[in-house]
Design a protein around this motif. Structure first.
Motif, short mmCIF file in Angstrom:
data_model
loop_
_atom_site.label_atom_id
_atom_site.label_comp_id
_atom_site.label_asym_id
_atom_site.label_seq_id
_atom_site.Cartn_x
_atom_site.Cartn_y
_atom_site.Cartn_z
N ILE A 1 18.86 0.63 -45.58
CA ILE A 1 19.12 -0.23 -46.73
C ILE A 1 19.91 -1.47 -46.32
N ILE B 1 22.47 8.01 -51.17
CA ILE B 1 22.03 6.80 -50.47
C ILE B 1 22.54 6.79 -49.03
N CYS C 1 19.08 6.75 -47.10
CA CYS C 1 18.63 5.35 -47.01
C CYS C 1 19.33 4.63 -45.85
N GLU D 1 13.86 6.99 -47.28
CA GLU D 1 14.24 6.46 -45.98
C GLU D 1 13.76 5.03 -45.77
#
Length: 578
Positions: free
Chosen positions: A131, A124, A128, A103
């Motif tokens: 990002i 992802i 994430c 994360e």
């Protein structure tokens, strides 16, 4: 404050030292990954401290080390603060994605992804959300899934990762684009400022760029890179890189008319056949690039000739395979001498030392690449050697002699990376004069390529080992006169005193080496070596099995027997790693 007790390796419980735990962690925070891993097996107390140190790493670069999923898990399992991660993924598969997709990740670079499927994009998207920068190099989509599944997974990632500012998606070779792929509506995050797509057809690129300037809800197809459709939200795009089948005037006109904020443009093509004049890049398309007010970086890489023009604020210039480009194009650099920091003229056969002299007026020049320019000779090297900011110089295949190297060694250029590959008129004498000159070269070199030099022997390599205190990457492939003496000089523990250890060494096809050199690859020789190329040498006379044993002894060492360039750096060579 907690105390840590480190007992002697000899046992007996003798107290060696007692240090505050906070101080130990502070010291470990200043060590690199390799040093931390070497500390962990010493004792239980250090192992716990190393584990704590791993959990606090915010930036990790593993591009020089291809870890297994198990190793990666040991490093990252307890880390919740990792923000930047660069991975060599040759030994990783989908199971590893659960380990590194965290994360906290803001910048993620995945190189040499041979075994990943589209699951990497799905993970992802889910794990994430913060990002901002994402780069992936995939050899191909998983053979057990359709291209459409990969397209959909990329779409989910782009839809859900709303903070993305830089996106780079590369598929190597022939990525399948089946005709029945369903249209998937995707939205590129509006914050994206940098975009790289490979491959993409010229017509797909034109549709994409045309819709950038449209305020409506039309969509553009990007199926060529596994991305089927985008909403036109590119008005903040500042950097665009496309690898396509053909660069045309129409494409350039679309770029200049719609991408007004561009500061960097990189286009590369490789048409399957010679295009017609109406479907090619001409002077008209090149001249239209002059309308860009903010452009500071321009790269046109083609398999055919191209022309160039200089802008006052241009910083980076790259021209590849411009077979008809001559010195005349560089006679007038009046508009660019203070802005240019990087010039790459690759395989431009008509470029001579006169261009090198012309470029010497660019006092801010840091990178100069003449690789493949066979007409470059000694003239101009004396001027280049006085460029006080030059750190990278590539003279691969040039017609330079020992006299030119002597001039280079007497200059003030703080060159960090120097390539002399294939300069067949160079001998040991030139290398020695260059390194023992009055300049700074011996103290600044980190990377040196002496490959394919028939006149280079142990004399030159021993001089490199003695003089170049900082060198970490050395290529001597196809140097037939190099023997075990060179290996002994490069790897001896005595050389490590006050000097950096070699990290990458390319010995491919050094037929003068014998089995003796293998013993020199074991400890305590070459401590710190991360990559070794031994293909087509007598070191493999007894098979690869002893190198497998060496790999077990030195788990941080990648051994290539396939003839790859140093570090297997092309990123796409899928072969067994020892």
């Amino acid at each position: 404050m907690g105390k840590m007790i480190v007992r002697s390796a000899a046992g007996g419980g003798k107290l060696m030292e007692t240090l505050p735990q906070g101080l130990v962690l502070e010291i470990m925070g200043r060590l690199d990954l390799e040093s931390l891993c070497s500390l962990a097996p010493v004792c239980k107390a250090l192992r716990c401290s190393v584990s704590q140190s791993f959990s606090s790493i915010s930036t990790l670069d593993l591009s020089d080390l291809s870890p297994t999923t198990w190793v990666l898990n040991r490093i990252l399992s307890n880390n919740k603060v990792l923000k930047t991660l660069i991975l060599d993924c040759r030994r990783l598969d989908d199971y590893s994605v659960e380990v590194f997709a965290k994360e906290s990740i803001q910048e993620l670079v995945l190189l040499r992804c041979f075994m990943f499927s589209s699951f990497v994009f799905t993970a992802i998207a889910e794990k994430c959300p913060k990002i901002r920068m994402f780069t992936v190099e995939m050899r191909q989509a998983n053979e057990h899934e359709s291209a459409g599944s990969c397209h959909k997974a990329i779409g989910q990632m782009l839809d859900r990762c709303l903070y993305l500012e830089s996106v780079s998606i590369k598929f190597h070779a022939d990525y399948s684009h089946s005709g029945n792929i369903s249209s998937i509506q995707l939205t590129l995050p509006k914050n994206v400022k940098a975009l790289l797509l490979q491959p993409i057809s010229d017509w797909q690129a034109k549709v994409l760029i045309q819709n950038i300037g449209v305020d409506g809800g039309s969509h553009s197809s990007l199926a060529g890179v596994g991305i089927s459709s985008f909403e036109p939200m590119f008005h903040w795009l500042q950097s665009l890189s496309l690898v396509l089948n053909n660069i045309t005037d129409e494409l350039i006109f679309n770029i200049t008319n719609n991408l007004h904020q561009l500061v960097e443009l990189c286009l590369e093509d490789n048409p399957p056949e010679e295009p017609s004049l109406m479907n090619d890049l001409t002077n008209g398309g090149l001249q239209s690039l002059g309308t860009f007010r903010n452009l500071i970086g321009l790269s046109l890489s083609r398999n055919r000739s191209s022309l160039t023009t200089f802008k006052r604020n241009l910083k980076r210039l790259q021209i590849v395979n411009a077979f008809f480009l001559s010195d005349l194009a560089f006679h007038d650099l009046a508009d660019a001498p203070n802005s240019l920091v990087e010039v790459r003229l690759i395989s431009c056969n008509l470029i001579t030392g006169e261009t090198a002299e012309s470029l010497s007026v660019c006092r801010n020049l840091q990178v100069l690449d003449f690789s493949g320019c066979k007409s470059i000779a000694d003239i101009g090297l004396n001027s280049i050697s006085r460029l006080s900011k030059l750190t990278t110089l590539d003279l691969c295949g040039a017609d330079i002699t020992d006299s030119g190297l002597s001039a280079l060694g007497g200059g003030s250029s703080p060159i960090v990376s120097l390539c002399l590959r294939g300069c067949k008129r160079i001998t040991d004498r030139g290398i020695v004069m260059m390194l023992h000159g009055d300049g700074v070269l011996g103290n600044t070199l980190l990377t040196l390529d002496l490959g394919y030099l028939p006149g280079v022997s142990d004399t030159a390599v021993v001089a490199v080992a003695k003089v170049c205190r900082q060198i970490i990457n050395l290529c001597i492939r196809n140097c037939f006169a190099v023997t075990d003496t060179s290996i002994s000089a490069l790897g001896s523990p005595e050389r490590s005193e006050g000097k950096r250890s070699l990290r990458k060494l390319d010995l491919y096809n050094c037929c003068g080496l014998s089995a003796v050199s293998f013993r020199l690859l074991r400890g305590p020789f070459f401590c710190g070596l991360r990559w070794l190329g031994v293909g087509s040498t007598k070191l493999l006379a007894d098979g690869k099995y002893r190198f497998i044993e060496l790999g077990i002894e030195r788990p941080g060492l990648s051994i290539c027997i396939s003839g790859c360039e140093i570090g297997c750096k092309d990123g796409w060579q899928c072969h067994e790693c020892i």
